[in-house]
Design a protein around this motif. Structure first.
Motif, PDB file in Angstrom:
ATOM      1  N   ASP A 168      54.322 106.430 -17.016  1.00 20.96           N
ATOM      2  CA  ASP A 168      55.153 105.494 -16.247  1.00 20.96           C
ATOM      3  C   ASP A 168      55.742 106.172 -15.017  1.00 20.96           C
ATOM      4  O   ASP A 168      55.929 105.536 -13.975  1.00 20.96           O
ATOM      5  N   LEU A 169      56.044 107.470 -15.137  1.00 21.49           N
ATOM      6  CA  LEU A 169      56.569 108.199 -13.976  1.00 21.49           C
ATOM      7  C   LEU A 169      55.535 108.232 -12.855  1.00 21.49           C
ATOM      8  O   LEU A 169      55.867 108.122 -11.680  1.00 21.49           O
ATOM      9  N   LYS A 170      54.253 108.381 -13.243  1.00 20.22           N
ATOM     10  CA  LYS A 170      53.191 108.380 -12.234  1.00 20.22           C
ATOM     11  C   LYS A 170      53.124 107.014 -11.546  1.00 20.22           C
ATOM     12  O   LYS A 170      52.888 106.907 -10.351  1.00 20.22           O
ATOM     13  N   ARG A 171      53.338 105.965 -12.334  1.00 17.36           N
ATOM     14  CA  ARG A 171      53.361 104.618 -11.760  1.00 17.36           C
ATOM     15  C   ARG A 171      54.540 104.454 -10.815  1.00 17.36           C
ATOM     16  O   ARG A 171      54.418 103.851  -9.743  1.00 17.36           O
ATOM     17  N   LEU A 172      55.680 104.967 -11.251  1.00 15.77           N
ATOM     18  CA  LEU A 172      56.876 104.863 -10.421  1.00 15.77           C
ATOM     19  C   LEU A 172      56.644 105.589  -9.090  1.00 15.77           C
ATOM     20  O   LEU A 172      56.984 105.086  -8.019  1.00 15.77           O
ATOM     21  N   GLU A 173      56.040 106.771  -9.205  1.00 10.75           N
ATOM     22  CA  GLU A 173      55.714 107.565  -8.024  1.00 10.75           C
ATOM     23  C   GLU A 173      54.860 106.719  -7.064  1.00 10.75           C
ATOM     24  O   GLU A 173      55.074 106.694  -5.855  1.00 10.75           O
ATOM     25  N   MET A 174      53.916 106.020  -7.658  1.00 13.61           N
ATOM     26  CA  MET A 174      53.013 105.194  -6.843  1.00 13.61           C
ATOM     27  C   MET A 174      53.755 103.992  -6.261  1.00 13.61           C
ATOM     28  O   MET A 174      53.553 103.630  -5.107  1.00 13.61           O
ATOM     29  N   ALA A 175      54.618 103.397  -7.090  1.00 13.91           N
ATOM     30  CA  ALA A 175      55.363 102.221  -6.632  1.00 13.91           C
ATOM     31  C   ALA A 175      56.256 102.594  -5.448  1.00 13.91           C
ATOM     32  O   ALA A 175      56.338 101.864  -4.461  1.00 13.91           O
ATOM     33  N   ARG A 176      56.902 103.748  -5.549  1.00 19.07           N
ATOM     34  CA  ARG A 176      57.802 104.148  -4.480  1.00 19.07           C
ATOM     35  C   ARG A 176      57.022 104.392  -3.188  1.00 19.07           C
ATOM     36  O   ARG A 176      57.462 104.044  -2.097  1.00 19.07           O
ATOM     37  N   THR A 182      52.219 110.611  -3.009  1.00 18.35           N
ATOM     38  CA  THR A 182      52.891 110.874  -4.275  1.00 18.35           C
ATOM     39  C   THR A 182      52.884 112.379  -4.485  1.00 18.35           C
ATOM     40  O   THR A 182      52.210 113.108  -3.778  1.00 18.35           O
ATOM     41  N   PHE A 183      53.648 112.828  -5.463  1.00 18.00           N
ATOM     42  CA  PHE A 183      53.700 114.259  -5.750  1.00 18.00           C
ATOM     43  C   PHE A 183      52.980 114.562  -7.054  1.00 18.00           C
ATOM     44  O   PHE A 183      53.044 113.796  -8.013  1.00 18.00           O
ATOM     45  N   GLN A 184      52.300 115.699  -7.047  1.00 21.00           N
ATOM     46  CA  GLN A 184      51.584 116.151  -8.234  1.00 21.00           C
ATOM     47  C   GLN A 184      52.551 116.294  -9.404  1.00 21.00           C
ATOM     48  O   GLN A 184      52.298 115.803 -10.495  1.00 21.00           O
ATOM     49  N   ILE A 185      53.672 116.983  -9.146  1.00 20.95           N
ATOM     50  CA  ILE A 185      54.741 117.020 -10.127  1.00 20.95           C
ATOM     51  C   ILE A 185      55.700 115.915  -9.719  1.00 20.95           C
ATOM     52  O   ILE A 185      56.304 115.984  -8.649  1.00 20.95           O
ATOM     53  N   VAL A 186      55.790 114.891 -10.547  1.00 18.53           N
ATOM     54  CA  VAL A 186      56.502 113.681 -10.130  1.00 18.53           C
ATOM     55  C   VAL A 186      57.926 114.011  -9.702  1.00 18.53           C
ATOM     56  O   VAL A 186      58.571 114.886 -10.263  1.00 18.53           O
ATOM     57  N   LYS A 187      58.381 113.308  -8.693  1.00 13.05           N
ATOM     58  CA  LYS A 187      59.735 113.496  -8.178  1.00 13.05           C
ATOM     59  C   LYS A 187      60.458 112.166  -8.164  1.00 13.05           C
ATOM     60  O   LYS A 187      60.649 111.579  -7.115  1.00 13.05           O
ATOM     61  N   PRO A 188      60.848 111.688  -9.314  1.00 11.80           N
ATOM     62  CA  PRO A 188      61.627 110.443  -9.289  1.00 11.80           C
ATOM     63  C   PRO A 188      63.051 110.759  -8.843  1.00 11.80           C
ATOM     64  O   PRO A 188      63.417 111.932  -8.724  1.00 11.80           O
ATOM     65  N   PHE A 189      63.838 109.717  -8.565  1.00 10.93           N
ATOM     66  CA  PHE A 189      65.279 109.897  -8.434  1.00 10.93           C
ATOM     67  C   PHE A 189      65.817 109.662  -9.848  1.00 10.93           C
ATOM     68  O   PHE A 189      66.063 108.513 -10.224  1.00 10.93           O
ATOM     69  N   PRO A 190      65.978 110.723 -10.645  1.00 12.03           N
ATOM     70  CA  PRO A 190      66.101 110.544 -12.095  1.00 12.03           C
ATOM     71  C   PRO A 190      67.308 109.727 -12.542  1.00 12.03           C
ATOM     72  O   PRO A 190      67.222 109.017 -13.535  1.00 12.03           O
ATOM     73  N   GLU A 211      47.020 114.394  -7.536  1.00  9.61           N
ATOM     74  CA  GLU A 211      46.747 114.534  -8.965  1.00  9.61           C
ATOM     75  C   GLU A 211      47.461 113.480  -9.808  1.00  9.61           C
ATOM     76  O   GLU A 211      48.310 113.796 -10.646  1.00  9.61           O
ATOM     77  N   PRO A 212      47.112 112.227  -9.602  1.00 12.19           N
ATOM     78  CA  PRO A 212      47.776 111.171 -10.368  1.00 12.19           C
ATOM     79  C   PRO A 212      47.516 111.254 -11.878  1.00 12.19           C
ATOM     80  O   PRO A 212      48.318 110.762 -12.659  1.00 12.19           O
ATOM     81  N   PHE A 213      46.409 111.906 -12.264  1.00  9.27           N
ATOM     82  CA  PHE A 213      46.065 111.913 -13.696  1.00  9.27           C
ATOM     83  C   PHE A 213      46.564 113.149 -14.431  1.00  9.27           C
ATOM     84  O   PHE A 213      46.450 113.232 -15.647  1.00  9.27           O
ATOM     85  N   ALA A 214      47.081 114.121 -13.700  1.00  5.98           N
ATOM     86  CA  ALA A 214      47.515 115.361 -14.346  1.00  5.98           C
ATOM     87  C   ALA A 214      48.587 115.061 -15.380  1.00  5.98           C
ATOM     88  O   ALA A 214      49.541 114.343 -15.118  1.00  5.98           O
ATOM     89  N   GLY A 215      48.396 115.601 -16.567  1.00  6.62           N
ATOM     90  CA  GLY A 215      49.401 115.456 -17.615  1.00  6.62           C
ATOM     91  C   GLY A 215      49.348 114.130 -18.359  1.00  6.62           C
ATOM     92  O   GLY A 215      50.224 113.856 -19.160  1.00  6.62           O
ATOM     93  N   LEU A 216      48.334 113.324 -18.077  1.00  7.40           N
ATOM     94  CA  LEU A 216      48.262 112.022 -18.750  1.00  7.40           C
ATOM     95  C   LEU A 216      47.227 112.048 -19.873  1.00  7.40           C
ATOM     96  O   LEU A 216      46.245 112.795 -19.826  1.00  7.40           O
ATOM     97  N   SER A 217      47.445 111.191 -20.886  1.00  5.22           N
ATOM     98  CA  SER A 217      46.464 111.038 -21.959  1.00  5.22           C
ATOM     99  C   SER A 217      45.295 110.209 -21.433  1.00  5.22           C
ATOM    100  O   SER A 217      45.407 109.523 -20.417  1.00  5.22           O
ATOM    101  N   THR A 218      44.166 110.282 -22.151  1.00  3.03           N
ATOM    102  CA  THR A 218      42.982 109.530 -21.761  1.00  3.03           C
ATOM    103  C   THR A 218      43.307 108.047 -21.623  1.00  3.03           C
ATOM    104  O   THR A 218      42.888 107.375 -20.691  1.00  3.03           O
ATOM    105  N   ASN A 219      44.091 107.591 -22.567  1.00  2.00           N
ATOM    106  CA  ASN A 219      44.503 106.196 -22.563  1.00  2.00           C
ATOM    107  C   ASN A 219      45.274 105.851 -21.291  1.00  2.00           C
ATOM    108  O   ASN A 219      44.977 104.877 -20.584  1.00  2.00           O
ATOM    109  N   GLU A 220      46.269 106.700 -20.990  1.00  2.00           N
ATOM    110  CA  GLU A 220      47.103 106.471 -19.803  1.00  2.00           C
ATOM    111  C   GLU A 220      46.262 106.527 -18.533  1.00  2.00           C
ATOM    112  O   GLU A 220      46.491 105.760 -17.600  1.00  2.00           O
ATOM    113  N   ILE A 221      45.279 107.452 -18.522  1.00  2.00           N
ATOM    114  CA  ILE A 221      44.407 107.556 -17.354  1.00  2.00           C
ATOM    115  C   ILE A 221      43.655 106.252 -17.140  1.00  2.00           C
ATOM    116  O   ILE A 221      43.556 105.752 -16.015  1.00  2.00           O
TER     117      ILE A 221
END
Lengths: 247, 375
Positions: free
Chosen positions: A141-149, A84-92, A162-172
């Motif tokens: 969700d973008l981090k999840r998408l990154e993981m799913a892809r 996965t990428f630290q800065i998410v790279k979806p196909f937007p 860095e899957p947790f970068a930029g996420l809230s405690t809850n999201e983490i």
């Protein structure tokens, strides 16, 4: 028995700068390994070398004993190493489901690609957003998408940058559950992460880097107590560093 | 979490499915309408303009599979069009014994080869650099027609290209369709000049349906999705396991082959080839058309071509004498119009229109989602 992943004396120089210096380690099948280090320690460069996105200046990277270095990136992916990428790279502009269909299509998945993609989305808890354009997803969700892809490529080894970068405690917390589930499913994981507290809950081994070198490698608690590691984290105690450690 | 996922499964699945299916019925109406149009429109000047527009539909759609889909924005699409056209013309000039269809096939092959020749070195180029490279290839080809003036005719081009009515396949096909639509007696009663207009109209239409239909099947299908992923983010596509080189090159070759086919057919319909088929103006016009209609959707540039070319070759001339006296004003007006369109509809006019016509999401391109974006 050969390890799943072997890095042997991996070195990557950029001009006069040695970003990764003679790094060697192995990752066993089914392990969950954390890769830590201060900014500039060489984590991301090493990560890129392991996944074929960068070529080491010297050294070797092997998957089940076979070198990955001569392979083009898509073949590295095809042989079972996904990232996965630290800065998410979806196909937007593509719907979430289509994002996950792409790796399935190029793998020539038999049968219903959409159904398969949906299964992968369920694994990361994103099935309810299947039809949304990925540009509308939250950071979590973008981090999840990154993981799913990455999962859809059918990896034996999944490297999370860095899957947790930029996420809230809850999201983490929620994402940690997902990662734990992947671990339980038998996916071998290498996770680069600054949020050490959250990372330590997931991994059973930690590799610490400083200035391009591995300075400690072993049980999480032992590594975090290692004087070299403590020093590398500016002399503070690890818990305090966790607060300050995110980007 | 698992609960939500399981609960959402059926609706998410069927909703997602709709994203990926264009509205076939709606799209099939367009060629059907065009097929029967000559029955009701007697104005052959207009029909001729529509034939030219139909050719441009293929130009624009073939550009789109390379540039709109894969993101390799070509500013030199005329190179492929001109190569196909000039190849066909050279056969007429030097080997008139070769059948039209074989000459056309040769045009397709030469254009495809040029696609490889440009595509390979351009694999590493992006954005403005790729645009410049493609632009210069087309420019170089123009110069080549001057260097080999005797063979290629320089600014005079090549006249006397064997026309579609002489084609062993296109001739009977065009006449057959003309008789079918107009009735054999009506068609037989037309002057040879008008008959030729009908024949070329139907041949162009049939070719367009095949080319655009094929490109849409590809674009809206799984392979199209992979092409779109490259356009969206090359690094991410590689991480997803996409063999970048293979797909990017395939897009180049396919786009070039289709453009060469359309260019060759255009040469056979016009009976001449000239520098306009290699010109920067042509390349730019295609980009304007694609952006106007909606790049990355095949159908957008296709419909855009009808709108722009009919305006250019027919309606503007009748709207004001200014355009008759100063035809160069047309492309300027289109550029201005395009700016307005892109402000109002950044994704082009056709995708949002189709979306409104057939409900949320359904007519979308393979990648579809742009249509549902709030932007």
């Amino acid at each position: 028995m050969t390890a799943l992943l072997e890095a042997e004396a991996v070195t990557r120089r950029f001009g006069g700068l040695t970003a990764v210096n003679e790094v060697s380690f192995t990752v066993e099948q089914g392990a969950a390994v954390g890769l830590i280090g201060a900014n500039g320690a060489g984590k991301t460069t090493l990560f890129n070398c392991l996944t074929g996105f960068d070529k080491p200046t010297s050294g070797d990277v092997r998957l089940r004993g076979k070198s990955l270095l001569k392979l083009p990136r898509h073949k590295v992916v095809g042989s079972g190493v996904a990232r996965t990428f630290q800065i998410v790279k979806p196909f937007p502009d593509l719907p979430v489901l289509a994002n996950v269909m792409v790796p399935l299509i190029v793998r020539r998945t038999k049968g219903d690609v959409k159904a398969e993609a949906l299964k992968v989305l369920q694994r990361v808890g994103l099935a309810h957003r299947a039809a949304s354009p990925s540009s509308q997803l939250s950071e979590g969700d973008l981090k999840r998408l990154e993981m799913a892809r990455a999962l859809a490529t059918g990896p034996e080894l999944l490297l999370l940058d860095e899957p947790f970068a930029g996420l809230s405690t809850n999201e983490i917390g929620v994402l940690s559950e997902t990662i734990n589930q992947l671990k339980a499913d038998g996916v071998t994981l290498v996770i680069v992460e600054h949020k050490i507290g959250s990372l330590l809950a997931l991994v059973d081994r930690v590799i610490a880097m400083d200035q391009g070198r591995v300075i400690a490698d072993g049980e999480p608690e032992a590594v975090m107590r290692d004087p070299a590691v403590v020093r590398a984290y500016l002399g503070g105690d690890p818990e305090a560093q966790e607060e300050a450690g995110h980007e | 979490m698992t609960d939500t996922a399981a609960h959402a499964k059926p609706s998410a699945g069927s909703r997602a499915k709709r994203f990926l299916k264009p509205n076939v019925v709606l799209l099939a109406l367009i060629p059907l309408f065009l097929l029967y149009l000559p029955r009701f429109v007697e104005n052959t000047t207009l029909l001729q303009a529509i034939s030219v527009a139909t050719i441009f539909v293929m130009f624009a759609a073939s550009w789109d599979i390379l540039s709109g889909y894969t993101g390799q924005v070509s500013f030199g699409h005329a190179a492929f069009i001109g190569t196909g056209a000039y190849t066909v013309a050279l056969f007429s000039k030097y080997e008139p014994g070769v059948s039209n269809e074989l000459a056309l096939l040769a045009g397709v092959l030469v254009a495809a080869l040029l696609g490889v020749a440009i595509g390979v070195p351009c694999l590493r180029l992006k954005g403005p650099y790729l645009a410049l490279a493609t632009l210069s290839v087309a420019g170089a080809l123009v110069q080549i027609t001057f260097i080999y003036k005797e063979q290629l005719g320089g600014e005079d081009g090549i006249a006397g290209v064997k026309n579609v009515q002489d084609g062993a396949v296109t001739g009977p096909l065009g006449e057959g369709l003309s008789k079918l639509v107009l009735g054999p007696l009506t068609f037989g009663g037309k002057s040879p000049f008008d008959q030729y207009i009908y024949v070329s109209y139907f041949v162009a239409l049939l070719a367009m349906v095949l080319v655009v239909g094929g490109l849409m099947l590809l674009g809206y299908g799984k392979r199209g999705l992979v092409l779109r992923s490259i356009q969206q983010d090359e690094a991410a596509a590689e991480a997803a396991g996409v063999p970048l080189t293979r797909y990017k090159l395939a897009a180049f070759v396919l786009s070039a082959a289709c453009a060469g086919f359309a260019g060759g057919l255009y040469a056979q319909i016009r009976g001449t080839v000239a520098l306009d088929l290699l010109s920067v103006d042509l390349s730019l016009l295609i980009i304007i058309i694609a952006a106007f209609g909606g790049a990355g959707s095949i159908i957008g540039p296709a419909i855009g071509a009808y709108a722009v070319i009919l305006l250019q070759n027919y309606y503007l001339d009748r709207a004001s004498d200014v355009f008759v006296e100063h035809p160069e004003l047309k492309i300027g007006s289109f550029a201005l119009l395009l700016i307005v369109v892109l402000i109002v509809a950044p994704r082009g006019l056709v995708p949002p229109l189709l979306q409104r016509l057939s409900g949320r999401g359904s007519p979308s391109r393979a990648a579809g989602a742009a249509l549902t974006e709030s932007a």
